[in-house]
Design an enzyme around this catalytic site. Sequence first.
Site, PDB file in Angstrom:
ATOM      1  N   LYS A  83      38.691  39.380  49.754  1.00 27.46           N
ATOM      2  CA  LYS A  83      38.228  40.707  49.344  1.00 27.46           C
ATOM      3  C   LYS A  83      37.329  41.324  50.409  1.00 27.46           C
ATOM      4  O   LYS A  83      36.551  40.637  51.063  1.00 27.46           O
ATOM      5  CB  LYS A  83      37.467  40.583  48.014  1.00 27.46           C
TER       6      LYS A  83
ATOM      7  N   SER B 144      36.942  45.303  40.205  1.00 26.50           N
ATOM      8  CA  SER B 144      37.035  45.924  41.512  1.00 26.50           C
ATOM      9  C   SER B 144      37.868  45.127  42.526  1.00 26.50           C
ATOM     10  O   SER B 144      38.226  45.648  43.586  1.00 26.50           O
ATOM     11  CB  SER B 144      35.637  46.124  42.089  1.00 26.50           C
TER      12      SER B 144
ATOM     13  N   GLY C  82      30.717  41.007  39.585  1.00 22.40           N
ATOM     14  CA  GLY C  82      29.380  41.353  39.090  1.00 22.40           C
ATOM     15  C   GLY C  82      29.405  41.887  37.673  1.00 22.40           C
ATOM     16  O   GLY C  82      28.372  41.960  37.019  1.00 22.40           O
ATOM     17  N   GLY C  83      30.608  42.296  37.209  1.00 19.74           N
ATOM     18  CA  GLY C  83      30.746  42.805  35.853  1.00 19.74           C
ATOM     19  C   GLY C  83      32.177  42.713  35.363  1.00 19.74           C
ATOM     20  O   GLY C  83      32.634  43.558  34.596  1.00 19.74           O
ATOM     21  N   GLY C  84      32.883  41.685  35.853  1.00 27.15           N
ATOM     22  CA  GLY C  84      34.283  41.493  35.479  1.00 27.15           C
ATOM     23  C   GLY C  84      35.243  41.697  36.631  1.00 27.15           C
ATOM     24  O   GLY C  84      36.470  41.688  36.434  1.00 27.15           O
ATOM     25  N   SER C  85      34.727  41.857  37.843  1.00 28.71           N
ATOM     26  CA  SER C  85      35.567  42.267  38.977  1.00 28.71           C
ATOM     27  C   SER C  85      36.576  41.218  39.433  1.00 28.71           C
ATOM     28  O   SER C  85      37.502  41.548  40.184  1.00 28.71           O
ATOM     29  CB  SER C  85      34.685  42.659  40.166  1.00 28.71           C
TER      30      SER C  85
END
Length: 474
Positions: free
Chosen positions: A91, A165, A186-189
């Site tokens: 990534k 993301s 960080g929040g489901g990425s």
Amino acid sequence: PPTAEQLARHAALAAEAPPPISGRLGRYAKANAPAAALKRTLAAIEAADAETPPLAPFLQVDAEGAAAAAAAATEGTPGASPLYGVPVAVKDEADVAGFPTRLGTTFLEDVAAEDALPVARLRRAGAVIVGKTAMAEIGSGTTGYRTGGPTPRNPHDANAWPGGSSSGSAVAVAAGLVPAALAYDGGGSIRIPAALCGVVGLKPTFGRVPSPNLHDPSTGVVGPIGADAYATAAMYLALAGPASPEETAGAGHPLYYPEQPPPHAAGLRDTRDLSDVRIGIIPEYFAAATDEIVVANSKMLGQFLARGATLVNVTYPSLFAMGRAHTITILAEFAANLDKYHAAHEADYAYDTQVKLALARSMSARDVLAAQQCKTFFVKAAQKLFKQVDVLVTPATAREAVAVEEAETMDLVLTEEYMRFMQLGNFLGTPGVSFPVGTTAAGLPIAMTLTGRWWEEHLLLRLAAAAEDADALS
């Protein structure tokens, strides 16, 4: 931090756990010489980008560097890691020496002088780094929309979002271009795009994988996306563990827990007997998704119970408030870490990023402090929860992949539906995994998410492997 009991128990498990070399990754390694595999990989990437619309998972392909690594692997002696000679994608959030780390923006161009520590670990395991994958700008988007370039497309439906993301990493794996990819969450990425693209995504325990360049340092982690549980486990074992003195000698200062249980994949092949597993369910939370998603998840849960797992109804206080506290925390960290670019590049961000950063910059220290006070409360609640159960089960997303919007949009309803089951793991630092459990009538992937006790990644991987066995049997 791990308890003394956890350290001792995991040390014993690690001593007896063999490396996970079966599954698709094992078959791939046996069937492909590294140089020949890379040649086919590069040709497949080129063909995918020639489609209409282009699949577009990669921002940059390092054909020359990958060819050198593959040639060396072909001529060398395979190491212990099942990643030896295997093409892997990274990534754009991670530094890869010689390439810019753009964070999904159109203006960041600083070329990395050295590999980020997770990338360096993959190279030491023998992986061949093929290139850098697309991502949502600054890692804040959940659909997979790419600023300033073609948006990666879902391999199951080119007109559907891939999720974000870590969109490019999930697309590259789901399309079969690479067996595994490095991502950030960080929040489901990791888990959202893995779920929408029908592959496996593991978010490790906070601090499990050392990384010096996290832009959301209290919620973000580095983790793998794999074609199946075995490829994901192989990546996890290559990435996880405390940093050595040699690894901390460079310019970066990796975040990690120095004292942690040894990473392992014990029980990965023990998928037929789950009588030692207690699965927690919050019924109204589990049901907070579309009917098709709930039905598919219920069927897989039934498979686990048929193998002896125990289902336990549990409660957890104010999941809505927990989600808001996570949002305050991660946005504040984004804004703080990107502050040095604000004056010169505020207008260069996509509109939705501008809105998120403006919101974050309007927050006060009291807001952020209140969120951290909430975190203390919710961590204690989770400690109580995980005395009753080993994992918490939910759907991965509340909706399947929906149609791509060509124009830039900001759909907060869809964002919440994709993040609904993800924030608990990031805010509290617990590990989580998403894996496919079925498809919609339109053929789009449906996934389950399991959130586990801190440092218990091996159990999550075992249950993901059990889901694959159940799918094969059915």
